[in-house]
Design a protein around this motif. Sequence first.
Motif, PDB file in Angstrom:
ATOM      1  N   LYS A   5     -13.933   5.850 -10.470  1.00 26.06           N
ATOM      2  CA  LYS A   5     -13.290   6.916 -11.254  1.00 26.06           C
ATOM      3  C   LYS A   5     -13.310   8.240 -10.517  1.00 26.06           C
ATOM      4  O   LYS A   5     -12.319   8.981 -10.532  1.00 26.06           O
ATOM      5  CB  LYS A   5     -13.964   7.042 -12.613  1.00 26.06           C
ATOM      6  CG  LYS A   5     -13.563   5.937 -13.559  1.00 26.06           C
ATOM      7  CD  LYS A   5     -14.208   6.102 -14.910  1.00 26.06           C
ATOM      8  CE  LYS A   5     -13.806   4.956 -15.816  1.00 26.06           C
ATOM      9  NZ  LYS A   5     -14.474   5.002 -17.106  1.00 26.06           N
ATOM     10  N   ASN A   6     -14.429   8.571  -9.864  1.00 26.84           N
ATOM     11  CA  ASN A   6     -14.507   9.829  -9.117  1.00 26.84           C
ATOM     12  C   ASN A   6     -13.547   9.839  -7.931  1.00 26.84           C
ATOM     13  O   ASN A   6     -12.943  10.867  -7.632  1.00 26.84           O
ATOM     14  CB  ASN A   6     -15.939  10.088  -8.640  1.00 26.84           C
ATOM     15  CG  ASN A   6     -16.826  10.589  -9.750  1.00 26.84           C
ATOM     16  OD1 ASN A   6     -16.352  11.151 -10.738  1.00 26.84           O
ATOM     17  ND2 ASN A   6     -18.117  10.367  -9.622  1.00 26.84           N
ATOM     18  N   LYS A  61     -10.939  12.729  -4.987  1.00 27.04           N
ATOM     19  CA  LYS A  61     -10.594  12.644  -3.576  1.00 27.04           C
ATOM     20  C   LYS A  61      -9.176  12.144  -3.316  1.00 27.04           C
ATOM     21  O   LYS A  61      -8.498  12.641  -2.419  1.00 27.04           O
ATOM     22  CB  LYS A  61     -11.602  11.756  -2.863  1.00 27.04           C
ATOM     23  CG  LYS A  61     -11.460  11.800  -1.386  1.00 27.04           C
ATOM     24  CD  LYS A  61     -12.741  11.496  -0.695  1.00 27.04           C
ATOM     25  CE  LYS A  61     -12.514  11.704   0.787  1.00 27.04           C
ATOM     26  NZ  LYS A  61     -13.672  11.964   1.522  1.00 27.04           N
ATOM     27  N   PHE A  62      -8.712  11.175  -4.070  1.00 26.50           N
ATOM     28  CA  PHE A  62      -7.389  10.593  -3.816  1.00 26.50           C
ATOM     29  C   PHE A  62      -6.499  10.673  -5.046  1.00 26.50           C
ATOM     30  O   PHE A  62      -5.707   9.773  -5.312  1.00 26.50           O
ATOM     31  CB  PHE A  62      -7.541   9.145  -3.348  1.00 26.50           C
ATOM     32  CG  PHE A  62      -8.318   9.023  -2.079  1.00 26.50           C
ATOM     33  CD1 PHE A  62      -7.764   9.408  -0.872  1.00 26.50           C
ATOM     34  CD2 PHE A  62      -9.616   8.543  -2.094  1.00 26.50           C
ATOM     35  CE1 PHE A  62      -8.481   9.309   0.301  1.00 26.50           C
ATOM     36  CE2 PHE A  62     -10.339   8.439  -0.921  1.00 26.50           C
ATOM     37  CZ  PHE A  62      -9.777   8.823   0.271  1.00 26.50           C
ATOM     38  N   LYS A  63      -6.611  11.757  -5.780  1.00 26.68           N
ATOM     39  CA  LYS A  63      -5.871  11.908  -7.031  1.00 26.68           C
ATOM     40  C   LYS A  63      -4.367  11.727  -6.840  1.00 26.68           C
ATOM     41  O   LYS A  63      -3.736  10.955  -7.555  1.00 26.68           O
ATOM     42  CB  LYS A  63      -6.166  13.273  -7.641  1.00 26.68           C
ATOM     43  CG  LYS A  63      -5.500  13.491  -8.966  1.00 26.68           C
ATOM     44  CD  LYS A  63      -5.882  14.833  -9.556  1.00 26.68           C
ATOM     45  CE  LYS A  63      -5.257  15.003 -10.919  1.00 26.68           C
ATOM     46  NZ  LYS A  63      -5.653  16.253 -11.534  1.00 26.68           N
ATOM     47  N   LYS A  64      -3.798  12.414  -5.870  1.00 27.35           N
ATOM     48  CA  LYS A  64      -2.351  12.351  -5.663  1.00 27.35           C
ATOM     49  C   LYS A  64      -1.915  10.964  -5.194  1.00 27.35           C
ATOM     50  O   LYS A  64      -0.946  10.402  -5.682  1.00 27.35           O
ATOM     51  CB  LYS A  64      -1.931  13.407  -4.645  1.00 27.35           C
ATOM     52  CG  LYS A  64      -0.433  13.492  -4.445  1.00 27.35           C
ATOM     53  CD  LYS A  64      -0.084  14.596  -3.487  1.00 27.35           C
ATOM     54  CE  LYS A  64       1.410  14.688  -3.297  1.00 27.35           C
ATOM     55  NZ  LYS A  64       1.760  15.730  -2.336  1.00 27.35           N
ATOM     56  N   GLU A  65      -2.662  10.403  -4.248  1.00 20.28           N
ATOM     57  CA  GLU A  65      -2.281   9.117  -3.671  1.00 20.28           C
ATOM     58  C   GLU A  65      -2.423   7.959  -4.660  1.00 20.28           C
ATOM     59  O   GLU A  65      -1.658   7.007  -4.644  1.00 20.28           O
ATOM     60  CB  GLU A  65      -3.144   8.837  -2.438  1.00 20.28           C
ATOM     61  CG  GLU A  65      -2.687   7.649  -1.658  1.00 20.28           C
ATOM     62  CD  GLU A  65      -3.400   7.531  -0.323  1.00 20.28           C
ATOM     63  OE1 GLU A  65      -3.228   6.478   0.301  1.00 20.28           O
ATOM     64  OE2 GLU A  65      -4.124   8.447   0.073  1.00 20.28           O
ATOM     65  N   SER A  84      -1.657   2.189   1.876  1.00 24.87           N
ATOM     66  CA  SER A  84      -2.530   3.342   1.751  1.00 24.87           C
ATOM     67  C   SER A  84      -2.615   4.080   3.079  1.00 24.87           C
ATOM     68  O   SER A  84      -2.325   3.529   4.136  1.00 24.87           O
ATOM     69  CB  SER A  84      -3.934   2.891   1.350  1.00 24.87           C
ATOM     70  OG  SER A  84      -3.907   2.223   0.121  1.00 24.87           O
ATOM     71  N   SER A  85      -3.061   5.310   3.007  1.00 25.48           N
ATOM     72  CA  SER A  85      -3.256   6.099   4.214  1.00 25.48           C
ATOM     73  C   SER A  85      -4.484   5.599   4.964  1.00 25.48           C
ATOM     74  O   SER A  85      -5.345   4.927   4.392  1.00 25.48           O
ATOM     75  CB  SER A  85      -3.439   7.565   3.848  1.00 25.48           C
ATOM     76  OG  SER A  85      -4.674   7.741   3.183  1.00 25.48           O
ATOM     77  N   LEU A  86      -4.569   5.931   6.246  1.00 27.15           N
ATOM     78  CA  LEU A  86      -5.752   5.557   7.024  1.00 27.15           C
ATOM     79  C   LEU A  86      -7.006   6.199   6.446  1.00 27.15           C
ATOM     80  O   LEU A  86      -8.076   5.616   6.459  1.00 27.15           O
ATOM     81  CB  LEU A  86      -5.575   5.971   8.482  1.00 27.15           C
ATOM     82  CG  LEU A  86      -4.579   5.137   9.281  1.00 27.15           C
ATOM     83  CD1 LEU A  86      -4.417   5.714  10.686  1.00 27.15           C
ATOM     84  CD2 LEU A  86      -5.018   3.693   9.347  1.00 27.15           C
ATOM     85  N   LYS A  87      -6.863   7.411   5.927  1.00 31.44           N
ATOM     86  CA  LYS A  87      -8.011   8.109   5.348  1.00 31.44           C
ATOM     87  C   LYS A  87      -8.595   7.322   4.171  1.00 31.44           C
ATOM     88  O   LYS A  87      -9.804   7.177   4.053  1.00 31.44           O
ATOM     89  CB  LYS A  87      -7.583   9.501   4.896  1.00 31.44           C
ATOM     90  CG  LYS A  87      -8.713  10.357   4.410  1.00 31.44           C
ATOM     91  CD  LYS A  87      -8.205  11.750   4.066  1.00 31.44           C
ATOM     92  CE  LYS A  87      -9.333  12.608   3.537  1.00 31.44           C
ATOM     93  NZ  LYS A  87      -8.881  13.914   3.118  1.00 31.44           N
ATOM     94  N   LEU A  88      -7.753   6.808   3.326  1.00 32.95           N
ATOM     95  CA  LEU A  88      -8.223   6.008   2.182  1.00 32.95           C
ATOM     96  C   LEU A  88      -8.853   4.720   2.673  1.00 32.95           C
ATOM     97  O   LEU A  88      -9.921   4.334   2.213  1.00 32.95           O
ATOM     98  CB  LEU A  88      -7.062   5.691   1.235  1.00 32.95           C
ATOM     99  CG  LEU A  88      -7.408   4.810   0.041  1.00 32.95           C
ATOM    100  CD1 LEU A  88      -8.407   5.512  -0.860  1.00 32.95           C
ATOM    101  CD2 LEU A  88      -6.158   4.461  -0.733  1.00 32.95           C
TER     102      LEU A  88
END
Length: 68
Positions: free
Chosen positions: A38-39, A44-48, A60-64
């Motif tokens: 949930k956090n 951290k990835f609200k938009k994505e 997904s992005s590499l960051k995720l």
Amino acid sequence: MNYLYIDESGDLGLRGSKYLLIVALLVDDFRPLDKIIKNMRRNKFKKELSKANEVKANKSSLKLGHTC
């Protein structure tokens, strides 16, 4: 009570993946894991992840991918 999470990755179709991966996670208490998920979704990835029902690594992005 124990909770079991099972997920698979791969494609068994005619032109599918070379590998199929099945993962299981057994936990005594789902709340800490639920809180982490949930956090991550909320902060951290609200938009994505805002409209995602399911997180797909290939979309997904590499960051995720490197964070999970």
